[in-house]
Design a protein around this motif. Sequence first.
Motif, short mmCIF file in Angstrom:
data_model
loop_
_atom_site.label_atom_id
_atom_site.label_comp_id
_atom_site.label_asym_id
_atom_site.label_seq_id
_atom_site.Cartn_x
_atom_site.Cartn_y
_atom_site.Cartn_z
N CYS A 189 0.86 -1.18 0.00
CA CYS A 189 0.00 0.00 0.00
C CYS A 189 0.90 1.23 0.00
O CYS A 189 1.73 1.41 0.89
N SER A 213 -6.51 6.42 -8.20
CA SER A 213 -6.68 7.21 -6.99
C SER A 213 -6.35 8.66 -7.31
O SER A 213 -5.44 8.93 -8.08
N GLN A 231 -3.86 7.07 -1.82
CA GLN A 231 -3.25 5.77 -1.57
C GLN A 231 -3.74 4.79 -2.62
O GLN A 231 -4.83 4.92 -3.16
N PHE A 232 -2.87 3.83 -2.92
CA PHE A 232 -3.18 2.81 -3.92
C PHE A 232 -2.32 1.59 -3.65
O PHE A 232 -1.27 1.68 -3.01
N THR A 233 -2.77 0.46 -4.12
CA THR A 233 -2.06 -0.80 -3.93
C THR A 233 -1.21 -1.09 -5.16
O THR A 233 -1.67 -0.92 -6.29
N GLN A 276 1.16 5.35 0.01
CA GLN A 276 0.45 6.57 0.38
C GLN A 276 1.32 7.76 -0.01
O GLN A 276 2.50 7.81 0.34
N ALA A 309 -2.18 -4.89 1.00
CA ALA A 309 -3.04 -4.08 0.13
C ALA A 309 -3.69 -2.98 0.96
O ALA A 309 -3.93 -3.14 2.16
N CYS A 310 -3.98 -1.86 0.35
CA CYS A 310 -4.64 -0.76 1.03
C CYS A 310 -6.02 -1.20 1.49
O CYS A 310 -6.72 -1.93 0.81
N GLY A 311 -6.40 -0.77 2.69
CA GLY A 311 -7.71 -1.08 3.21
C GLY A 311 -7.80 -2.40 3.93
O GLY A 311 -8.88 -2.81 4.35
N GLU A 312 -6.71 -3.12 4.07
CA GLU A 312 -6.75 -4.41 4.77
C GLU A 312 -6.24 -4.26 6.17
O GLU A 312 -5.45 -3.46 6.50
#
Length: 176
Positions: free
Chosen positions: A108, A129, A136-138, A110, A173-176
């Motif tokens: 991830c 994004s 942020q992006f994966t 940022q 990954a972003c959001g995990e």
Amino acid sequence: MKKLAGLLLLIVGLTLTIGAGANFRYYEAERSITVNITSDDNEFIDLTPLQPYAYLNNGKLTIEMSPNNPNYPGYGDGMSVNTIYVFEEMFNVSNELWENENGDFPVCVQISISDGVEVFAGDYDNPISGPGTQLQFTVYHDEPVPVGFVFNNTDKEMGAQHVQMSIVAVAGACGE
């Protein structure tokens, strides 16, 4: 007996020394960590300049629209006033972790930027994004993500504008 008396005297001396010292309960210190960006393809993430305005300068990613840019020595003084510029694919962010040889370990990323400049990941018309000052992006192995910039020079004064960008990479990954 002399040894025991000497040892007792040493213990009493240490006790007095420690007891007579200051009452030390709190300590605050500031430390900073500086990490240079390297062009080594085996690092956590790799930042690869794609446009001539982006280059590595002593291990640091530099975005420069000025006559000091080594890719354009002496050509032009910068950007026009009261204009908006969009530069797609200024640099790539890639995930080349050595662990990826046996699986996929996403990262991830940022990005934060200041002073009226925005960044976006992917294409401007269809971004992954952004655009914005925080995104942020994966990034997955062997799938580099291009990063672009939006420079809004509306009502900016002529002269040099210096902007700071922060890039943070976190495992997963972003959001995990």
